[in-house]
Design an enzyme around this catalytic site. Structure first.
Site, short mmCIF file in Angstrom:
data_model
loop_
_atom_site.label_atom_id
_atom_site.label_comp_id
_atom_site.label_asym_id
_atom_site.label_seq_id
_atom_site.Cartn_x
_atom_site.Cartn_y
_atom_site.Cartn_z
N GLY A 14 39.33 38.92 29.93
CA GLY A 14 40.23 37.77 29.84
C GLY A 14 39.45 36.47 29.93
O GLY A 14 38.55 36.35 30.76
N ARG A 75 38.07 42.68 23.99
CA ARG A 75 38.14 43.92 24.77
C ARG A 75 37.67 45.01 23.82
O ARG A 75 38.12 45.07 22.68
CB ARG A 75 39.56 44.16 25.25
CG ARG A 75 40.07 42.97 26.10
CD ARG A 75 41.24 43.34 26.98
NE ARG A 75 41.94 42.15 27.45
CZ ARG A 75 41.76 41.58 28.65
NH1 ARG A 75 40.90 42.08 29.49
NH2 ARG A 75 42.45 40.52 28.99
N ASP A 106 36.38 42.29 36.54
CA ASP A 106 35.95 43.60 37.05
C ASP A 106 35.64 44.61 35.95
O ASP A 106 34.68 45.38 36.06
CB ASP A 106 36.96 44.15 38.07
CG ASP A 106 38.35 44.34 37.49
OD1 ASP A 106 38.65 43.73 36.44
OD2 ASP A 106 39.13 45.10 38.07
N THR A 129 37.02 34.94 35.94
CA THR A 129 38.38 35.47 35.76
C THR A 129 39.35 34.60 36.55
O THR A 129 39.01 34.18 37.66
CB THR A 129 38.50 36.94 36.21
OG1 THR A 129 39.89 37.29 36.32
CG2 THR A 129 37.86 37.21 37.56
N ASP A 131 41.89 35.61 37.98
CA ASP A 131 42.58 36.43 38.98
C ASP A 131 42.00 36.32 40.39
O ASP A 131 42.66 36.71 41.36
CB ASP A 131 42.57 37.90 38.56
CG ASP A 131 43.19 38.11 37.19
OD1 ASP A 131 44.03 37.28 36.79
OD2 ASP A 131 42.83 39.09 36.50
N ASP A 133 39.91 38.19 41.80
CA ASP A 133 39.97 39.51 42.43
C ASP A 133 38.62 40.19 42.58
O ASP A 133 38.54 41.41 42.65
CB ASP A 133 40.93 40.41 41.63
CG ASP A 133 40.51 40.55 40.17
OD1 ASP A 133 39.61 39.81 39.73
OD2 ASP A 133 41.11 41.39 39.47
N ARG A 175 47.08 39.71 37.60
CA ARG A 175 46.93 41.17 37.50
C ARG A 175 47.53 41.84 38.72
O ARG A 175 48.63 41.52 39.11
CB ARG A 175 45.45 41.54 37.34
CG ARG A 175 44.88 41.16 36.00
CD ARG A 175 45.10 42.31 35.00
NE ARG A 175 44.34 42.10 33.78
CZ ARG A 175 43.31 42.86 33.42
NH1 ARG A 175 42.92 43.85 34.17
NH2 ARG A 175 42.69 42.63 32.30
#
Ligand code: ATP
Length: 327
Positions: A14, A75, A106, A129, A131, A133, A175
């Protein structure tokens, strides 16, 4: 110690605001160390196909403030297979690329770890990212920008919610984590924040919202993380409406979606991206590989790449409690 002459830089997964600032920093720092830099376009898809472009100082001019990524992202299902990674390694070797700087999340780092383990390719990751995360960095590149974009939208929705005493469920990205939701909730004064890290109890939400809205006759905003286990804002709205208790409440759902990914990076993301892009080159020069550069309590730190994606970074439970205390 590996020889280091030519470094490949790529963005993958992303896209996130600040990726360009990170590319710029990595390219310029590498050039200033006398290294050659090759841009790998479209992430692992471009690595497999040899979509390489030589980069100089000029090729990263005037990109610092731009969203998206000039190297493009993709991707790649092929890269998930051993054969795809072998082909990528062959392309890298043929182009004389000694080491990689990968900017992504990730999944990107899982792929990079495999490429390193299977083909001995030196790689350093930069956490890019929205996110947030990744374990091993307080913040990821893009998180602050996405957060501020979401917050601006929440402020606007609050105006209209307030005018009509409406209840809004606002779904934000992240996410399967609640970092964006949590900080948006606090910054936007949300009445409730629903994150995947906590079980969502529909009856408790109902009770809380009904008491807030009836006692004070006011608008309410509930921020919902897209990864909430009930399946996002639309599903929660459905569950709330089921027994008729919300018949008199004007309930609306807004899914913010991809607006959160775009736009110019915030100052904070630009600085973070610049520091980490440069630090990635530094790490390679010092002989580190299969690590992620991150910022921990304000300092650059290295974390084994497999920990960055393998260990779970938990949300701050005190912040979660704060949303309840302040609503
Ligand atoms: P974001 O979290 O922002 O979406 P990401 O880096 O996690 O970013 P992914 O789409 O999960 O995004 O991963 C990017 C690419 O990395 C994938 O398209 C795939 O090519 C590769 N990749 C992901 N997981 C693996 C894996 N387990 N093994 C090999 N390659 C992988």
């Amino acid at each position: 110690m590996m020889t280091l002459n030519r470094v490949g830089v790529y963005t993958s997964g992303g896209d996130a605001p600040g990726m360009n600032a990170c590319i710029r920093a990595a390219v310029r720092r590498a050039l200033s160390e006398g290294l050659e830099v090759i841009g790998i376009r479209r992430g692992y898809a471009g690595m497999i196909n040899g979509d390489f472009v030589e980069m100089d100082r000029q090729s990263v001019s005037n990109i610092l403030q731009k969203g998206g990524t000039i190297l493009k992202s993709a991707r790649s299902t092929e890269f998930r297979q051993k054969e795809g990674r072998a082909q990528a390694a062959e392309r890298l070797n043929a182009a004389g690329i000694d080491a990689l700087i990968g900017i992504g999340g990730d999944g990107t780092f899982q792929g990079a770890t495999r490429l390193h383990d299977e083909h001995g390719i030196a790689v350093v990751g930069c956490p890019g990212t929205i996110d947030n995360d990744l374990f091993g960095t307080d913040e990821t590149i893009g998180f602050d920008s996405a957060l501020n974009t979401a917050l601006e939208s929440i402020d606007r929705i609050r105006d209209t919610a307030d005018a009509h005493n409406r209840l809004f469920l606002i779904e934000v990205m992240g996410r399967d984590t609640g970092f964006i939701a949590l900080e948006c909730g606090i910054g936007g004064g949300a009445e409730l924040v629903l994150v995947p890290e906590m079980l969502t109890d529909v009856d408790a939400i109902k009770e809380r919202i009904l008491s807030l809205m009836s006692s004070q006759s006011r608008s309410s905003i509930v921020v919902v993380a897209e990864g909430d286990e009930l399946g996002g804002a639309h599903h929660i709205a459905e569950a709330l409406r089921q027994d008729g208790a919300f018949d008199d409440i004007d309930l609306r759902v807004t899914v913010l979606g991809h607006v959160q990914r775009g736009g110019s990076p915030t100052a904070r993301d630009r600085v973070l991206a610049s520091r980490l892009g440069s630090a990635a080159v530094d790490a390679l020069l010092k002989g580190h590989t299969c690590v992620m550069v991150g910022l921990v309590h304000g300092d650059v730190e290295l974390t084994p790449l497999r920990n960055a994606w393998g260990r779970r970074k938990d949300i701050d439970r005190d912040l979660l409690q704060l949303t309840e205390l302040l609503s």
